[in-house]
Design a protein around this motif. Structure first.
Motif, PDB file in Angstrom:
ATOM      1  N   SER A 152     -28.435  30.869  27.048  1.00 38.55           N
ATOM      2  CA  SER A 152     -30.268  31.001  27.534  1.00 38.55           C
ATOM      3  C   SER A 152     -30.446  30.132  28.511  1.00 38.55           C
ATOM      4  CB  SER A 152     -30.793  30.352  25.833  1.00 38.55           C
ATOM      5  OG  SER A 152     -29.599  28.257  25.886  1.00 38.55           O
ATOM      6  N   TYR A 185     -23.869  29.833  22.892  1.00 39.58           N
ATOM      7  CA  TYR A 185     -25.226  30.421  22.902  1.00 39.58           C
ATOM      8  C   TYR A 185     -25.660  29.538  24.502  1.00 39.58           C
ATOM      9  CZ  TYR A 185     -30.135  30.530  21.925  1.00 39.58           C
ATOM     10  OH  TYR A 185     -31.533  30.582  21.717  1.00 39.58           O
ATOM     11  N   ILE A 186     -25.650  28.095  24.346  1.00 46.36           N
ATOM     12  CA  ILE A 186     -26.422  27.274  25.347  1.00 46.36           C
ATOM     13  C   ILE A 186     -26.077  27.876  26.911  1.00 46.36           C
ATOM     14  CG2 ILE A 186     -25.463  25.108  26.860  1.00 46.36           C
ATOM     15  CD1 ILE A 186     -25.131  23.955  23.523  1.00 46.36           C
ATOM     16  N   ASP A 187     -24.470  28.147  26.712  1.00 47.85           N
ATOM     17  CA  ASP A 187     -24.657  29.273  28.049  1.00 47.85           C
ATOM     18  C   ASP A 187     -25.370  30.428  28.518  1.00 47.85           C
ATOM     19  OD1 ASP A 187     -22.330  27.598  28.761  1.00 47.85           O
ATOM     20  OD2 ASP A 187     -20.782  28.725  28.155  1.00 47.85           O
ATOM     21  N   LEU A 191     -22.366  28.735  19.471  1.00 44.16           N
ATOM     22  CA  LEU A 191     -23.172  28.103  19.881  1.00 44.16           C
ATOM     23  C   LEU A 191     -23.056  27.443  21.328  1.00 44.16           C
ATOM     24  CD1 LEU A 191     -25.883  25.547  20.083  1.00 44.16           C
ATOM     25  CD2 LEU A 191     -24.245  23.838  20.019  1.00 44.16           C
ATOM     26  N   GLU A 192     -21.553  26.910  22.125  1.00 45.89           N
ATOM     27  CA  GLU A 192     -21.839  26.694  23.763  1.00 45.89           C
ATOM     28  C   GLU A 192     -21.749  28.742  24.571  1.00 45.89           C
ATOM     29  OE1 GLU A 192     -21.296  24.093  24.905  1.00 45.89           O
ATOM     30  OE2 GLU A 192     -21.041  23.232  23.257  1.00 45.89           O
ATOM     31  N   LYS A 222     -29.265  19.122  23.874  1.00 44.64           N
ATOM     32  CA  LYS A 222     -27.682  20.335  23.141  1.00 44.64           C
ATOM     33  C   LYS A 222     -26.254  18.816  22.666  1.00 44.64           C
ATOM     34  CE  LYS A 222     -27.133  21.635  27.957  1.00 44.64           C
ATOM     35  NZ  LYS A 222     -26.429  21.992  29.342  1.00 44.64           N
ATOM     36  N   LEU A 238     -32.123  22.955  24.823  1.00 44.27           N
ATOM     37  CA  LEU A 238     -30.705  23.303  25.277  1.00 44.27           C
ATOM     38  C   LEU A 238     -30.978  22.778  26.665  1.00 44.27           C
ATOM     39  CD1 LEU A 238     -29.870  26.285  23.286  1.00 44.27           C
ATOM     40  CD2 LEU A 238     -29.642  23.570  22.858  1.00 44.27           C
ATOM     41  N   ARG A 296     -25.176  20.466  19.060  1.00 43.06           N
ATOM     42  CA  ARG A 296     -23.566  20.756  18.210  1.00 43.06           C
ATOM     43  C   ARG A 296     -23.928  20.168  17.323  1.00 43.06           C
ATOM     44  NH1 ARG A 296     -23.386  19.671  24.951  1.00 43.06           N
ATOM     45  NH2 ARG A 296     -22.263  21.103  25.135  1.00 43.06           N
TER      46      ARG A 296
END
Length: 168
Positions: free
Chosen positions: A100, A96-98, A93-94, A121, A115, A125
């Motif tokens: 996206s 993906y967050i970075d 997920l982290e 977020k 996000l 998480r």
């Protein structure tokens, strides 16, 4: 939105090899895109059929291509049936967050993932922690069931041992 939307579909096990489940996911995502007024680019359809998202397992090439397209700024939105199709671990997920950034993520079954905010977020998480925990519990159940079969002298379902018929 000036950039097209991307779709990501994944199924962990496709015993028949027919890809039906990923096709169903794509159809559901396309219907969501239509409701949201999003245009989906055919070259931004990413699938991983018969590939688990469990950590430590083989990589998912479709997911990696999605991340690359996000990093390259080619994607205006991401659609999936549920976030657990995208990632099933906090670590993923982290990443993906970075990748996206401010690109919105829409889920067919659970609504949008926000996000871009701290609370969004946090919620993503927490969902990833729960998904990770579900995987760990499933693994424990499978190991326990296999151990019980071994203790009873039963076949555990792998390749049939030499000298045994199909009925054990």
């Amino acid at each position: 939105m000036d950039k097209p939307a991307a779709i990501y579909c994944r199924i962990s096990q496709d015993r028949a090899g027919a890809g039906v489940k990923v096709e169903d996911q794509e159809r559901d995502c396309r219907a969501l895109a239509e409701r949201l007024g999003l245009v989906v680019a055919d070259d931004l359809i990413f699938t991983d059929n018969d590939i688990t998202a469990h950590r430590g397992k083989k990589t998912r090439p479709g997911y990696q291509r999605l991340l690359a397209a996000l990093r390259a700024g080619q994607v205006g939105a991401v659609l999936c049936t549920h976030a657990d199709r995208l990632h099933r671990s906090v670590k993923e997920l982290e990443g993906y967050i970075d990748a996206s950034g401010d690109v919105p993520t829409y889920q067919v079954m659970a609504g949008p993932l926000d996000l871009a905010t701290a609370s969004g977020k946090r919620n993503a998480r927490l969902a990833a922690v729960i998904a990770e925990g579900e995987i760990d519990q499933a693994i424990e159940r499978m190991r326990a069931a296999r151990l019980h079969k071994v203790q009873r002298g039963e076949w555990t379902g792998n390749k049939r041992p030499y000298g045994y018929e199909g009925d054990g």
